[in-house]
Design an enzyme around this catalytic site. Sequence first.
Site, PDB file in Angstrom:
ATOM      1  N   ARG A 227       0.914  -1.159  -0.065  1.00  0.00           N
ATOM      2  CA  ARG A 227      -0.066  -0.083  -0.054  1.00  0.00           C
ATOM      3  C   ARG A 227       1.030   1.225   0.018  1.00  0.00           C
ATOM      4  NH1 ARG A 227      -3.448  -2.592  -1.501  1.00  0.00           N
ATOM      5  NH2 ARG A 227      -5.737  -3.151  -0.792  1.00  0.00           N
ATOM      6  N   HIS A 275      -0.179   0.375  -9.692  1.00  0.00           N
ATOM      7  CA  HIS A 275      -1.034  -0.468  -8.769  1.00  0.00           C
ATOM      8  C   HIS A 275      -1.558  -1.704  -9.687  1.00  0.00           C
ATOM      9  CE1 HIS A 275      -3.521  -0.887  -4.928  1.00  0.00           C
ATOM     10  NE2 HIS A 275      -3.389  -1.912  -5.374  1.00  0.00           N
TER      11      HIS A 275
HETATM   12  P1  NDP Z   1      -2.006 -11.478   5.091  1.00  0.00           P
HETATM   13  O1  NDP Z   1      -2.960 -10.608   6.217  1.00  0.00           O
HETATM   14  O2  NDP Z   1      -2.341 -12.753   4.728  1.00  0.00           O
HETATM   15  O3  NDP Z   1      -0.558 -11.311   5.664  1.00  0.00           O
HETATM   16  C1  NDP Z   1      -0.263  -9.890   6.413  1.00  0.00           C
HETATM   17  C2  NDP Z   1       1.252 -10.141   7.324  1.00  0.00           C
HETATM   18  O4  NDP Z   1       1.672  -9.249   7.760  1.00  0.00           O
HETATM   19  C3  NDP Z   1       1.191 -11.332   8.360  1.00  0.00           C
HETATM   20  O5  NDP Z   1       2.367 -12.147   8.259  1.00  0.00           O
HETATM   21  C4  NDP Z   1       1.350 -10.491   9.447  1.00  0.00           C
HETATM   22  O6  NDP Z   1       1.699 -11.134  10.515  1.00  0.00           O
HETATM   23  C5  NDP Z   1       1.948  -9.314   8.801  1.00  0.00           C
HETATM   24  N1  NDP Z   1       1.930  -8.170   9.600  1.00  0.00           N
HETATM   25  C6  NDP Z   1       0.571  -7.236   9.935  1.00  0.00           C
HETATM   26  N2  NDP Z   1       1.061  -6.349  10.895  1.00  0.00           N
HETATM   27  C7  NDP Z   1       2.228  -6.365  11.300  1.00  0.00           C
HETATM   28  C8  NDP Z   1       2.988  -5.590  12.070  1.00  0.00           C
HETATM   29  N3  NDP Z   1       2.644  -4.521  12.681  1.00  0.00           N
HETATM   30  N4  NDP Z   1       4.266  -5.912  12.253  1.00  0.00           N
HETATM   31  C9  NDP Z   1       4.958  -7.105  11.387  1.00  0.00           C
HETATM   32  N5  NDP Z   1       4.284  -7.861  10.631  1.00  0.00           N
HETATM   33  C10 NDP Z   1       2.757  -7.638  10.859  1.00  0.00           C
HETATM   34  O7  NDP Z   1      -2.050 -10.301   4.047  1.00  0.00           O
HETATM   35  P2  NDP Z   1      -1.879 -10.878   2.444  1.00  0.00           P
HETATM   36  O8  NDP Z   1      -0.498 -11.661   2.173  1.00  0.00           O
HETATM   37  O9  NDP Z   1      -2.910 -11.633   2.212  1.00  0.00           O
HETATM   38  O10 NDP Z   1      -1.662  -9.235   1.804  1.00  0.00           O
HETATM   39  C11 NDP Z   1      -0.934  -8.520   2.014  1.00  0.00           C
HETATM   40  C12 NDP Z   1      -1.229  -6.994   1.545  1.00  0.00           C
HETATM   41  O11 NDP Z   1      -0.789  -7.028   0.223  1.00  0.00           O
HETATM   42  C13 NDP Z   1      -2.598  -6.547   1.598  1.00  0.00           C
HETATM   43  O12 NDP Z   1      -2.934  -6.016   2.874  1.00  0.00           O
HETATM   44  C14 NDP Z   1      -2.801  -5.402   0.510  1.00  0.00           C
HETATM   45  O13 NDP Z   1      -2.471  -4.221   1.168  1.00  0.00           O
HETATM   46  C15 NDP Z   1      -1.593  -5.858  -0.260  1.00  0.00           C
HETATM   47  N6  NDP Z   1      -2.061  -6.164  -1.722  1.00  0.00           N
HETATM   48  C16 NDP Z   1      -1.659  -5.514  -2.733  1.00  0.00           C
HETATM   49  C17 NDP Z   1      -2.040  -5.739  -4.133  1.00  0.00           C
HETATM   50  C18 NDP Z   1      -1.321  -5.056  -5.278  1.00  0.00           C
HETATM   51  O14 NDP Z   1      -1.754  -5.221  -6.485  1.00  0.00           O
HETATM   52  N7  NDP Z   1      -0.411  -4.021  -5.138  1.00  0.00           N
HETATM   53  C19 NDP Z   1      -2.639  -6.755  -4.505  1.00  0.00           C
HETATM   54  C20 NDP Z   1      -3.202  -7.507  -3.292  1.00  0.00           C
HETATM   55  C21 NDP Z   1      -2.816  -7.203  -1.918  1.00  0.00           C
HETATM   56  P3  NDP Z   1       1.124 -12.509  11.231  1.00  0.00           P
HETATM   57  O15 NDP Z   1       1.394 -13.421  10.318  1.00  0.00           O
HETATM   58  O16 NDP Z   1       1.936 -12.420  12.503  1.00  0.00           O
HETATM   59  O17 NDP Z   1      -0.358 -11.854  11.671  1.00  0.00           O
HETATM   60  C1  OXD Z   2      -5.743  -5.574  -3.150  1.00  0.00           C
HETATM   61  C2  OXD Z   2      -5.665  -4.864  -4.131  1.00  0.00           C
HETATM   62  O1  OXD Z   2      -5.812  -5.325  -1.835  1.00  0.00           O
HETATM   63  O2  OXD Z   2      -5.690  -5.076  -5.497  1.00  0.00           O
HETATM   64  O3  OXD Z   2      -6.508  -6.852  -3.519  1.00  0.00           O
HETATM   65  O4  OXD Z   2      -4.779  -3.823  -3.928  1.00  0.00           O
END
Ligand code: NDP
Ligand code: OXD
Length: 312
Positions: A227, A275
């Site tokens: 993001r 994006h």
């Molecule tokens: P998940 O919820 O599966 O994973 C999130 C990870 O981040 C987990 O490992 C979590 O830790 C960790 N985390 C959260 N908060 C913290 C913190 N404060 N400190 C350290 N680690 C933290 O999310 P996804 O993998 O499915 O997606 C990640 C992000 O990718 C989405 O939120 C979205 O913003 C972005 N995205 C972007 C896209 C694009 O096209 N650019 C498309 C799709 C997604 P824990 O495992 O311990 O809970």
């Molecule tokens: C998502 C994205 O969060 O497209 O899936 O950014």
Amino acid sequence: MLLLHLSDVDEANWAEKLRAELSPYPVVRRGDGFDPAAVRYVFAWKPKPEAFDGLTGLKAVLSLGAGVDGLLKHPRLPDAPIVRFVDADLSQRMSDYVVAHVTMHHRLYTRFRADQQARRWSQLYPPAASETTVGIMGMGVLGQDAAARLRPLGFTLRSWSRTPKAIEGVEGFAGAETFEAFLAGTDILVNLLPLTPETTGILNYETFGKLRRDRLDGGPAIVNAARGGHQREADIVKALGDGTLGAASLDVFETEPLPTSSPLWDIENCYITPHIAAISDPASGVRYFSQIIRDHEAGEPLINVVDRQRGY
Ligand code: NDP
Ligand code: OXD
């Protein structure tokens, strides 16, 4: 009844596909005549302020995005469970982006492109993949997939998450107190965190200054595919200019679309995409959300429900 509230995407296409898949279950769009109280599921992406008004019988909000930061900020978000998009096709697309940009920075693309432009033959050997550490911030669905695809390429991998992870071939760091140690051994920093109050602005000048400096010619690199709220763009401009960073790949921005006035557009070692790292594909999305509705209507619990307290 399923109501679609999708902005910035081809809502008509999603509606047609969902109707075909869910028939005879009713699927409606804004502007169709329907009783809001009869809506059980709302499928949302960037919902407008009035999107949820009158939906008093909701069983779930279905998020087209994997990231729910925008949804959670909605001023009139109903108190129903939020199901986010978790999908193998989405993960593959994200990993494609991550692998492409990591390998580009590992092989010193910026340096050799500049040499080519200057017609300069200057042999400089990039480190072996095993000598190059990729640090993945966020070891959830997308982080784990990216790690699984980077591992066979021979990179040394480490991850940073909120809670500890034991993943073969990945050195795990967990919690704010390990962040500096995680950064200190990282040459290419990949961000796949959700945007929460804790992670906002985490890609800043101070963070960049803590990355390992002696491995990649030109300095460490960052790849942000999560993001725009994670990054401080003024800090990225400064770091790319003074050599604190050797390169940056950015798919997301503080303001999207990235304003034409942004200095990032003109920086040679900054690689911008609009994006598009991973889009939610209608074919697999329709299968996923239809199955969720069918299962839940049959009495099964919802899956991939967002924890509102954690913010992801
Ligand atoms: P998940 O919820 O599966 O994973 C999130 C990870 O981040 C987990 O490992 C979590 O830790 C960790 N985390 C959260 N908060 C913290 C913190 N404060 N400190 C350290 N680690 C933290 O999310 P996804 O993998 O499915 O997606 C990640 C992000 O990718 C989405 O939120 C979205 O913003 C972005 N995205 C972007 C896209 C694009 O096209 N650019 C498309 C799709 C997604 P824990 O495992 O311990 O809970
Ligand atoms: C998502 C994205 O969060 O497209 O899936 O950014």
